[in-house]
Motif scaffolding. Structure first.
Motif, PDB file in Angstrom:
ATOM      1  N   TYR A   1       0.958  -1.173   0.081  1.00  0.00           N
ATOM      2  CA  TYR A   1       0.056   0.013   0.091  1.00  0.00           C
ATOM      3  C   TYR A   1       0.677   1.318  -0.061  1.00  0.00           C
ATOM      4  CZ  TYR A   1      -3.892  -3.180   1.339  1.00  0.00           C
ATOM      5  OH  TYR A   1      -4.790  -4.160   1.309  1.00  0.00           O
ATOM      6  N   GLY A   2       0.773   2.079  -1.194  1.00  0.00           N
ATOM      7  CA  GLY A   2       1.572   3.165  -1.003  1.00  0.00           C
ATOM      8  C   GLY A   2       0.706   4.480  -0.408  1.00  0.00           C
ATOM      9  N   LEU A   3       1.113   5.011   0.792  1.00  0.00           N
ATOM     10  CA  LEU A   3       0.666   5.994   1.694  1.00  0.00           C
ATOM     11  C   LEU A   3       0.985   7.435   1.306  1.00  0.00           C
ATOM     12  CD1 LEU A   3       0.855   3.879   5.106  1.00  0.00           C
ATOM     13  CD2 LEU A   3      -0.948   3.798   2.963  1.00  0.00           C
ATOM     14  N   GLN A   4       0.158   8.327   1.669  1.00  0.00           N
ATOM     15  CA  GLN A   4       0.351   9.610   1.770  1.00  0.00           C
ATOM     16  C   GLN A   4       0.299  10.065   3.489  1.00  0.00           C
ATOM     17  OE1 GLN A   4       1.584  11.343  -0.783  1.00  0.00           O
ATOM     18  NE2 GLN A   4       0.986   9.685  -2.413  1.00  0.00           N
ATOM     19  N   LYS A   5       0.640  11.230   3.816  1.00  0.00           N
ATOM     20  CA  LYS A   5       0.607  11.361   5.041  1.00  0.00           C
ATOM     21  C   LYS A   5      -0.780  11.533   5.763  1.00  0.00           C
ATOM     22  CE  LYS A   5       3.013  14.173   8.423  1.00  0.00           C
ATOM     23  NZ  LYS A   5       4.033  15.241   8.800  1.00  0.00           N
ATOM     24  N   PRO A   6      -1.636  11.948   5.169  1.00  0.00           N
ATOM     25  CA  PRO A   6      -3.029  11.800   5.697  1.00  0.00           C
ATOM     26  C   PRO A   6      -3.262  10.442   6.087  1.00  0.00           C
ATOM     27  CG  PRO A   6      -3.167  13.253   3.944  1.00  0.00           C
ATOM     28  CD  PRO A   6      -1.752  12.481   3.776  1.00  0.00           C
ATOM     29  N   ASP A   7      -2.837   9.362   5.468  1.00  0.00           N
ATOM     30  CA  ASP A   7      -3.317   8.043   5.641  1.00  0.00           C
ATOM     31  C   ASP A   7      -2.832   7.518   6.927  1.00  0.00           C
ATOM     32  OD1 ASP A   7      -4.351   8.460   3.066  1.00  0.00           O
ATOM     33  OD2 ASP A   7      -2.505   7.490   2.118  1.00  0.00           O
ATOM     34  N   PHE A   8      -1.669   7.896   7.354  1.00  0.00           N
ATOM     35  CA  PHE A   8      -0.776   7.271   8.193  1.00  0.00           C
ATOM     36  C   PHE A   8      -1.699   6.601   9.443  1.00  0.00           C
ATOM     37  CE2 PHE A   8       2.347   6.384  11.400  1.00  0.00           C
ATOM     38  CZ  PHE A   8       3.453   6.184  10.513  1.00  0.00           C
TER      39      PHE A   8
END
Length: 247
Positions: free
Chosen positions: A94-101
Motif C-alpha cells: 500500500y502506497g501511503l500519503q501522510k493523511p493516511d498514516f
C-alpha cells in the motif's frame, strides 16, 4: 583423636553421618539425568519429525510412515493453510500519503502487524530500491501482514535521505521494531529471508509457519530491481506537507 571423613565416600558410616546431618548429602550423580534428558529429546524429535513437512513432503512419506500418523499432520497443515488463507486480505504493498498514516498504520496495527517502508526520494539509493522489491515479494507471500510504503521526506518533513530505507514495524498501535537503512540486515546483500527472520522475531510469523519453508520463494539470484515496481497502490491522491511526526 579426630578422624577425617571423606563426605563423598559411599560407606555405611557416611550414611549414618548423613542421616544425622553431620555431613551433607552425597551429590547426585548427573549421568542418569543426562541420559534421561537425551532419551526424552530423542523421543520428542521422533514425535515431531514431521513438524516442518508440507503437504507434498508428507505425501512422499506414505510408504515409510504410518498412514494414520501422516493424516494427523495432513489435517494440521490443512487447518494452518485455511487459517492463513482467511487472514490473507492484503497481498499487496500500500502506497501511503501522510493523511493516511494514522488510519492505515497506527490504527490498522491493532488488527494485524503493519510493516512500513520509508523510501528514498532518489532513484540512486540502491538499498531503497532493493527493499521495495523485497517488500513486494513479502506482501504477495504474507497477505495477513500489511505492507506499506511511503517516501521518508513525505512522512517527516526534512527526513534525511541517508536514513532511507527505514523499516518501521507496528504492532498493537506501537512500534515493535525499526531499522534505519539495511545495514543491520545485510546492506545491499539483504535477502527475503533476512526480513522473514525479522517478522518471526516480532511475532508477525511463527517459526512453524508453512510459508517459511525453503524453496517457496527462491532468493538466491543476484538480480536487483532498477526501479520500484508499479504494483504499489496509492490509497489517496492528495499530499499533505504538514510536518507532524508519525503517531
Amino acid at each position: 583423636m579426630q578422624v577425617e571423613v571423606n563426605p563423598n565416600e559411599d560407606t555405611e558410616w557416611n550414611d549414618i553421618l548423613r542421616k544425622h546431618g553431620i555431613i551433607p548429602e552425597k551429590p547426585q550423580d548427573p549421568e542418569p539425568l543426562i541420559q534421561e534428558a537425551l532419551v526424552e529429546a530423542e523421543r520428542k524429535a521422533h514425535e515431531n519429525r514431521l513438524e516442518d513437512k508440507d503437504l507434498d513432503e508428507l505425501d512422499e512419506l506414505e510408504d515409510i510412515e504410518d498412514e494414520s500418523f501422516l493424516n494427523q499432520y495432513r489435517q494440521k497443515r490443512l487447518a494452518e493453510l485455511s487459517t492463513i488463507t482467511q487472514a490473507s486480505v492484503h497481498n499487496q504493498v500500500y502506497g501511503l500519503q501522510k493523511p493516511d498514516f494514522t488510519r492505515e498504520v497506527t490504527e490498522a496495527s491493532k488488527n494485524c502487524v503493519v510493516c512500513l517502508n520509508l523510501t528514498s526520494s532518489s532513484s540512486n539509493n540502491v538499498e531503497s530500491r532493493l527493499l521495495s522489491e523485497i517488500w513486494r515479494r513479502l506482501a504477495a507471500k504474507y497477505g495477513d501482514i500489511k505492507f506499506c510504503e511511503m517516501r521518508g521526506n513525505m512522512c517527516i518533513e526534512g527526513y534525511p535521505d541517508r536514513n532511507t530505507p527505514t523499516i518501521l514495524v507496528y504492532k498493537d498501535g506501537e512500534i515493535a521494531k525499526q531499522y534505519v537503512t539495511l545495514m543491520a540486515l545485510g546492506g545491499t546483500s539483504t535477502r527475503v529471508d533476512d526480513l522473514e527472520n525479522m517478522l518471526v522475531e516480532v511475532g508477525a510469523l511463527k517459526e512453524s509457519d508453512v510459508r517459511l519453508k525453503k524453496g517457496g520463494d527462491d532468493d538466491s539470484e543476484d538480480e536487483r530491481p532498477s526501479k520500484p515496481k508499479s504494483s504499489i497502490r496509492n490509497t489517496t491522491a492528495t499530499v499533505d506537507n504538514d510536518d507532524d511526526d508519525w503517531d
